[in-house]
Design a protein around this motif. Structure first.
Motif, PDB file in Angstrom:
ATOM      1  N   HIS A   1       0.837  -1.215   0.000  1.00 17.69           N
ATOM      2  CA  HIS A   1       0.000   0.000   0.000  1.00 17.69           C
ATOM      3  C   HIS A   1       0.861   1.250   0.000  1.00 17.69           C
ATOM      4  CE1 HIS A   1      -3.834  -2.083   0.910  1.00 17.69           C
ATOM      5  NE2 HIS A   1      -3.016  -2.978   1.430  1.00 17.69           N
TER       6      HIS A   1
ATOM      7  N   ASP B   1      -3.982   3.744   2.558  1.00 18.75           N
ATOM      8  CA  ASP B   1      -3.591   3.917   3.965  1.00 18.75           C
ATOM      9  C   ASP B   1      -2.147   3.568   4.263  1.00 18.75           C
ATOM     10  OD1 ASP B   1      -4.028   1.262   3.490  1.00 18.75           O
ATOM     11  OD2 ASP B   1      -5.243   0.902   5.278  1.00 18.75           O
TER      12      ASP B   1
ATOM     13  N   HIS C   1      -6.048   0.220  -1.508  1.00 23.71           N
ATOM     14  CA  HIS C   1      -7.461  -0.062  -1.289  1.00 23.71           C
ATOM     15  C   HIS C   1      -8.323   0.722  -2.291  1.00 23.71           C
ATOM     16  CE1 HIS C   1      -6.797  -2.132   2.550  1.00 23.71           C
ATOM     17  NE2 HIS C   1      -6.003  -1.146   2.923  1.00 23.71           N
TER      18      HIS C   1
ATOM     19  N   HIS D   1       2.450  -1.308   4.696  1.00 22.54           N
ATOM     20  CA  HIS D   1       1.740  -0.022   4.813  1.00 22.54           C
ATOM     21  C   HIS D   1       2.702   1.086   5.244  1.00 22.54           C
ATOM     22  CE1 HIS D   1      -2.004  -2.400   4.726  1.00 22.54           C
ATOM     23  NE2 HIS D   1      -2.717  -1.298   4.755  1.00 22.54           N
TER      24      HIS D   1
HETATM   25 FE    FE Z   1      -4.939  -1.129   4.748  1.00 21.01          FE
END
Ligand code: FE
Ligand code: AMP
Ligand code: FE
Ligand code: ZN
Length: 294
Positions: free
Chosen positions: A8, A13, A38, A250
Protein backbone atom coordinates in the motif's frame (compact mmCIF):
# COMPACT_ATOMS: atom_id res chain seq x y z
CA UNK A 1 13.54 -14.12 -7.32
CA UNK A 2 11.81 -12.17 -4.50
CA UNK A 3 8.19 -11.31 -5.21
CA UNK A 4 5.83 -9.38 -2.92
CA UNK A 5 2.30 -9.04 -4.29
CA UNK A 6 0.52 -6.88 -1.69
CA UNK A 7 1.64 -3.34 -0.79
CA UNK A 8 0.00 0.00 0.00
CA UNK A 9 1.03 3.57 -0.68
CA UNK A 10 -0.28 6.89 0.63
CA UNK A 11 -2.94 6.81 -2.10
CA UNK A 12 -4.74 4.64 0.41
CA UNK A 13 -3.59 3.92 3.96
CA UNK A 14 0.14 3.38 3.48
CA UNK A 15 2.50 6.12 4.63
CA UNK A 16 4.94 6.18 1.67
CA UNK A 17 4.30 7.66 -1.76
CA UNK A 18 4.08 5.09 -4.59
CA UNK A 19 7.58 6.02 -5.78
CA UNK A 20 8.94 5.57 -2.26
CA UNK A 21 7.38 2.13 -1.99
CA UNK A 22 9.15 1.15 -5.21
CA UNK A 23 12.44 2.67 -4.04
CA UNK A 24 12.24 0.79 -0.77
CA UNK A 25 11.47 -2.45 -2.60
CA UNK A 26 14.61 -1.95 -4.68
CA UNK A 27 16.63 -1.21 -1.56
CA UNK A 28 15.35 -4.41 0.05
CA UNK A 29 16.28 -6.38 -3.06
CA UNK A 30 12.83 -7.34 -4.22
CA UNK A 31 12.50 -8.22 -7.91
CA UNK A 32 8.75 -7.76 -8.29
CA UNK A 33 6.13 -5.97 -6.23
CA UNK A 34 2.42 -5.39 -6.73
CA UNK A 35 0.97 -2.05 -5.67
CA UNK A 36 -2.48 -2.89 -4.28
CA UNK A 37 -3.97 0.20 -2.71
CA UNK A 38 -7.46 -0.06 -1.29
CA UNK A 39 -10.22 0.57 -3.84
CA UNK A 40 -8.19 2.82 -6.15
CA UNK A 41 -5.78 2.76 -9.11
CA UNK A 42 -4.55 6.21 -8.18
CA UNK A 43 -0.96 5.21 -7.37
CA UNK A 44 -0.33 3.22 -10.53
CA UNK A 45 1.15 5.88 -12.79
CA UNK A 46 3.67 7.14 -10.27
CA UNK A 47 4.68 3.56 -9.39
CA UNK A 48 5.15 2.66 -13.06
CA UNK A 49 7.55 5.54 -13.64
CA UNK A 50 9.50 4.64 -10.51
CA UNK A 51 9.61 0.93 -11.41
CA UNK A 52 11.05 1.77 -14.82
CA UNK A 53 13.59 4.05 -13.21
CA UNK A 54 14.68 1.56 -10.54
CA UNK A 55 14.47 -1.49 -12.82
CA UNK A 56 12.04 -3.51 -10.77
CA UNK A 57 8.98 -5.52 -11.82
CA UNK A 58 5.66 -3.86 -11.01
CA UNK A 59 2.28 -5.56 -11.06
CA UNK A 60 -0.58 -3.09 -11.07
CA UNK A 61 -3.24 -4.19 -8.61
CA UNK A 62 -5.99 -3.12 -6.25
CA UNK A 63 -7.40 -4.42 -2.95
CA UNK A 64 -11.19 -4.24 -3.12
CA UNK A 65 -13.28 -3.88 0.05
CA UNK A 66 -15.84 -6.69 -0.12
CA UNK A 67 -18.56 -8.39 1.87
CA UNK A 68 -19.08 -12.13 2.09
CA UNK A 69 -21.38 -14.01 4.44
CA UNK A 70 -22.06 -10.73 6.26
CA UNK A 71 -18.37 -10.10 6.96
CA UNK A 72 -15.76 -7.75 5.53
CA UNK A 73 -13.19 -9.44 3.28
CA UNK A 74 -10.55 -8.07 0.93
CA UNK A 75 -10.02 -9.12 -2.68
CA UNK A 76 -6.74 -8.51 -4.50
CA UNK A 77 -7.30 -7.83 -8.19
CA UNK A 78 -4.18 -8.05 -10.36
CA UNK A 79 -3.77 -6.45 -13.78
CA UNK A 80 -7.36 -5.36 -14.44
CA UNK A 81 -7.99 -2.94 -17.28
CA UNK A 82 -8.27 0.35 -15.35
CA UNK A 83 -10.59 1.80 -17.99
CA UNK A 84 -13.24 -0.92 -17.53
CA UNK A 85 -16.19 1.25 -16.53
CA UNK A 86 -18.25 -1.22 -14.46
CA UNK A 87 -15.24 -1.83 -12.19
CA UNK A 88 -14.54 1.90 -11.96
CA UNK A 89 -18.19 2.52 -11.09
CA UNK A 90 -18.07 -0.08 -8.34
CA UNK A 91 -14.83 1.32 -6.87
CA UNK A 92 -16.55 4.72 -7.00
CA UNK A 93 -19.37 3.36 -4.83
CA UNK A 94 -16.86 2.04 -2.30
CA UNK A 95 -14.98 5.37 -2.24
CA UNK A 96 -18.27 7.24 -1.79
CA UNK A 97 -19.06 4.97 1.15
CA UNK A 98 -15.64 5.72 2.64
CA UNK A 99 -16.16 9.48 2.27
CA UNK A 100 -19.67 9.38 3.72
CA UNK A 101 -18.76 7.51 6.87
CA UNK A 102 -15.80 9.75 7.73
CA UNK A 103 -17.77 12.73 9.12
CA UNK A 104 -20.07 10.32 10.97
CA UNK A 105 -17.10 8.67 12.66
CA UNK A 106 -15.63 12.05 13.54
CA UNK A 107 -18.94 13.13 15.08
CA UNK A 108 -18.95 9.95 17.19
CA UNK A 109 -15.46 10.70 18.45
CA UNK A 110 -16.46 14.29 19.22
CA UNK A 111 -19.37 12.94 21.27
CA UNK A 112 -16.79 11.02 23.29
CA UNK A 113 -15.15 14.35 24.09
CA UNK A 114 -12.27 14.11 21.61
CA UNK A 115 -11.49 17.41 19.85
CA UNK A 116 -10.95 15.92 16.40
CA UNK A 117 -12.10 17.62 13.20
CA UNK A 118 -12.21 16.78 9.52
CA UNK A 119 -9.18 19.05 9.05
CA UNK A 120 -7.12 16.82 11.36
CA UNK A 121 -7.92 13.82 9.17
CA UNK A 122 -7.31 15.74 5.95
CA UNK A 123 -3.90 16.77 7.27
CA UNK A 124 -2.77 13.13 7.37
CA UNK A 125 -4.41 12.00 4.13
CA UNK A 126 -3.54 14.71 1.63
CA UNK A 127 -2.66 12.26 -1.16
CA UNK A 128 -5.20 9.55 -0.38
CA UNK A 129 -7.84 8.56 -2.90
CA UNK A 130 -9.24 6.01 -0.45
CA UNK A 131 -9.87 7.58 2.94
CA UNK A 132 -10.11 5.16 5.82
CA UNK A 133 -9.97 4.46 9.49
CA UNK A 134 -6.16 4.42 9.48
CA UNK A 135 -6.26 8.14 8.65
CA UNK A 136 -8.58 8.81 11.59
CA UNK A 137 -6.13 6.75 13.65
CA UNK A 138 -3.18 8.88 12.50
CA UNK A 139 -5.11 12.05 13.36
CA UNK A 140 -5.78 10.66 16.85
CA UNK A 141 -2.06 9.95 17.22
CA UNK A 142 -1.19 13.52 16.20
CA UNK A 143 -3.71 14.84 18.72
CA UNK A 144 -2.02 12.79 21.43
CA UNK A 145 -5.18 10.76 22.09
CA UNK A 146 -3.51 7.41 21.35
CA UNK A 147 0.06 6.23 20.85
CA UNK A 148 -0.34 4.43 17.52
CA UNK A 149 -2.77 3.03 14.95
CA UNK A 150 -3.17 -0.20 16.85
CA UNK A 151 -4.30 1.58 20.00
CA UNK A 152 -6.65 3.74 17.92
CA UNK A 153 -8.31 0.65 16.42
CA UNK A 154 -8.43 -1.24 19.71
CA UNK A 155 -9.95 1.68 21.61
CA UNK A 156 -12.10 3.48 19.06
CA UNK A 157 -12.19 2.25 15.48
CA UNK A 158 -12.44 -1.53 15.31
CA UNK A 159 -15.87 -3.13 14.83
CA UNK A 160 -17.75 -2.94 18.12
CA UNK A 161 -15.77 0.07 19.37
CA UNK A 162 -17.53 3.43 19.79
CA UNK A 163 -16.02 5.19 16.76
CA UNK A 164 -16.79 2.38 14.34
CA UNK A 165 -19.08 3.25 11.45
CA UNK A 166 -19.92 0.64 8.85
CA UNK A 167 -19.67 1.47 5.16
CA UNK A 168 -20.54 0.12 1.74
CA UNK A 169 -18.51 -2.81 0.40
CA UNK A 170 -18.89 -4.84 -2.79
CA UNK A 171 -20.36 -8.33 -2.76
CA UNK A 172 -17.31 -10.61 -3.03
CA UNK A 173 -18.73 -12.69 -5.87
CA UNK A 174 -19.56 -9.51 -7.81
CA UNK A 175 -16.02 -8.23 -7.26
CA UNK A 176 -14.48 -11.48 -8.53
CA UNK A 177 -16.66 -11.28 -11.65
CA UNK A 178 -15.81 -7.60 -12.21
CA UNK A 179 -12.07 -8.27 -11.97
CA UNK A 180 -12.42 -11.13 -14.47
CA UNK A 181 -14.51 -8.99 -16.82
CA UNK A 182 -11.76 -6.36 -16.62
CA UNK A 183 -9.23 -8.99 -17.72
CA UNK A 184 -7.66 -9.31 -14.28
CA UNK A 185 -6.93 -12.06 -11.78
CA UNK A 186 -8.46 -12.38 -8.30
CA UNK A 187 -6.64 -13.51 -5.16
CA UNK A 188 -8.37 -13.48 -1.78
CA UNK A 189 -6.33 -11.39 0.67
CA UNK A 190 -5.52 -12.80 4.15
CA UNK A 191 -8.61 -15.07 4.16
CA UNK A 192 -8.05 -16.31 7.72
CA UNK A 193 -6.77 -13.14 9.33
CA UNK A 194 -7.47 -13.15 13.05
CA UNK A 195 -9.37 -9.91 13.18
CA UNK A 196 -11.86 -11.05 10.56
CA UNK A 197 -14.62 -13.61 11.05
CA UNK A 198 -13.36 -16.37 8.78
CA UNK A 199 -16.13 -18.90 9.31
CA UNK A 200 -17.55 -18.38 5.81
CA UNK A 201 -14.18 -18.97 4.16
CA UNK A 202 -13.72 -22.69 4.70
CA UNK A 203 -13.69 -25.35 2.01
CA UNK A 204 -17.29 -24.83 0.87
CA UNK A 205 -16.89 -21.05 0.67
CA UNK A 206 -13.62 -21.22 -1.22
CA UNK A 207 -15.13 -23.74 -3.62
CA UNK A 208 -18.03 -21.40 -4.33
CA UNK A 209 -15.62 -18.51 -4.88
CA UNK A 210 -13.44 -20.58 -7.16
CA UNK A 211 -16.53 -21.37 -9.25
CA UNK A 212 -17.16 -17.62 -9.48
CA UNK A 213 -13.64 -17.15 -10.85
CA UNK A 214 -11.34 -16.77 -7.84
CA UNK A 215 -7.82 -17.75 -8.91
CA UNK A 216 -5.97 -17.84 -5.64
CA UNK A 217 -5.57 -17.21 -1.93
CA UNK A 218 -2.98 -15.31 0.06
CA UNK A 219 -1.45 -17.94 2.36
CA UNK A 220 1.69 -16.40 3.82
CA UNK A 221 0.55 -13.22 5.54
CA UNK A 222 1.45 -11.76 8.93
CA UNK A 223 -2.14 -12.12 10.14
CA UNK A 224 -1.96 -15.91 9.59
CA UNK A 225 -0.27 -18.05 12.23
CA UNK A 226 1.50 -21.29 11.33
CA UNK A 227 -1.67 -23.36 11.72
CA UNK A 228 -3.69 -21.04 9.48
CA UNK A 229 -0.97 -21.12 6.83
CA UNK A 230 -0.81 -24.92 6.92
CA UNK A 231 -4.61 -25.24 6.74
CA UNK A 232 -4.86 -22.80 3.85
CA UNK A 233 -2.00 -24.49 2.02
CA UNK A 234 -3.77 -27.84 2.23
CA UNK A 235 -7.09 -26.38 1.05
CA UNK A 236 -5.44 -24.39 -1.71
CA UNK A 237 -3.65 -27.49 -2.99
CA UNK A 238 -6.88 -29.52 -2.91
CA UNK A 239 -8.81 -26.85 -4.78
CA UNK A 240 -6.04 -26.08 -7.27
CA UNK A 241 -5.81 -22.44 -6.19
CA UNK A 242 -2.79 -20.22 -6.74
CA UNK A 243 -1.11 -19.53 -3.38
CA UNK A 244 0.71 -16.32 -2.64
CA UNK A 245 2.78 -14.82 0.16
CA UNK A 246 2.97 -11.07 0.68
CA UNK A 247 3.81 -8.38 3.18
CA UNK A 248 0.70 -6.14 3.08
CA UNK A 249 3.22 -3.32 3.57
CA UNK A 250 1.74 -0.02 4.81
CA UNK A 251 4.95 1.96 5.44
CA UNK A 252 4.97 3.00 9.10
CA UNK A 253 1.24 2.30 9.26
CA UNK A 254 1.61 -1.35 10.20
CA UNK A 255 4.41 -2.78 12.27
CA UNK A 256 5.82 -6.19 11.36
CA UNK A 257 4.71 -5.88 7.72
CA UNK A 258 8.02 -4.85 6.10
CA UNK A 259 8.28 -5.35 2.33
CA UNK A 260 9.38 -8.90 1.56
CA UNK A 261 8.51 -10.28 5.02
CA UNK A 262 6.53 -12.88 3.08
CA UNK A 263 7.09 -13.63 -0.59
CA UNK A 264 5.39 -15.47 -3.45
CA UNK A 265 7.06 -18.43 -5.15
CA UNK A 266 8.04 -17.72 -8.78
CA UNK A 267 5.88 -20.56 -10.13
CA UNK A 268 2.79 -19.13 -8.40
CA UNK A 269 3.60 -15.68 -9.77
CA UNK A 270 3.94 -17.16 -13.26
CA UNK A 271 0.50 -18.70 -12.92
CA UNK A 272 -0.98 -15.29 -12.09
CA UNK A 273 0.67 -13.74 -15.15
CA UNK A 274 -0.57 -16.55 -17.40
CA UNK A 275 -4.08 -16.34 -15.96
CA UNK A 276 -4.09 -12.58 -16.54
CA UNK A 277 -3.18 -13.08 -20.18
CA UNK A 278 -5.98 -15.63 -20.55
CA UNK A 279 -8.46 -13.42 -18.68
CA UNK A 280 -7.72 -10.38 -20.80
CA UNK A 281 -8.05 -12.42 -24.00
CA UNK A 282 -11.39 -13.88 -23.00
CA UNK A 283 -12.71 -10.57 -21.64
CA UNK A 284 -11.48 -8.68 -24.68
CA UNK A 285 -9.76 -6.14 -22.41
CA UNK A 286 -6.26 -4.74 -22.57
CA UNK A 287 -4.57 -5.49 -19.25
CA UNK A 288 -1.84 -3.14 -18.10
CA UNK A 289 0.94 -5.75 -18.29
CA UNK A 290 3.85 -6.06 -15.91
CA UNK A 291 6.35 -3.24 -15.85
CA UNK A 292 9.90 -4.49 -16.21
CA UNK A 293 11.21 -7.61 -17.86
CA UNK A 294 10.82 -9.97 -14.87
FE1 FE B 1 -4.94 -1.13 4.75
P1 AMP C 1 -11.04 0.85 6.45
O1 AMP C 1 -10.61 0.39 5.10
O2 AMP C 1 -11.16 2.30 6.55
O3 AMP C 1 -12.27 0.14 6.95
O4 AMP C 1 -9.87 0.44 7.44
C1 AMP C 1 -9.34 -0.87 7.39
C2 AMP C 1 -7.84 -0.79 7.25
O5 AMP C 1 -7.30 -0.45 8.50
C3 AMP C 1 -7.22 -2.12 6.88
O6 AMP C 1 -6.97 -2.19 5.51
C4 AMP C 1 -5.91 -2.14 7.60
O7 AMP C 1 -4.89 -1.68 6.76
C5 AMP C 1 -6.07 -1.12 8.71
N1 AMP C 1 -6.12 -1.71 10.06
C6 AMP C 1 -7.08 -2.50 10.56
N2 AMP C 1 -6.82 -2.82 11.85
C7 AMP C 1 -5.65 -2.20 12.14
C8 AMP C 1 -4.84 -2.14 13.31
N3 AMP C 1 -5.18 -2.77 14.43
N4 AMP C 1 -3.69 -1.42 13.24
C9 AMP C 1 -3.35 -0.78 12.10
N5 AMP C 1 -4.07 -0.80 10.98
C10 AMP C 1 -5.21 -1.51 10.99
FE1 FE D 1 -6.45 -6.21 3.54
ZN1 ZN E 1 -3.79 -4.76 2.25
Amino acid sequence: MRIDLHTHSDRSDGTLAPREVVARAKELRLDVIALTDHDSFDGWDEAVVAAQEYGIGLVRGVEISCRYGGHGVHLLGYLPDPTYQPLLDELGRVLDGRNQRLPVAIARLQELGIAITMADVEAVSADAAAMGRPHIADALVNLGVVADRTEAFDTYLAAGRPGFVDRYATSLVDAIRLVAAAGGVSVLAHPWAKRHDTSALGRAGLEELKDAGLAGIEVDHQDHDAAARAGLRELGADLGLVMTGSSDFHGDGKVNHELGVNTTAPDQYERIIELAAAASASAGRRTPGVVGSV
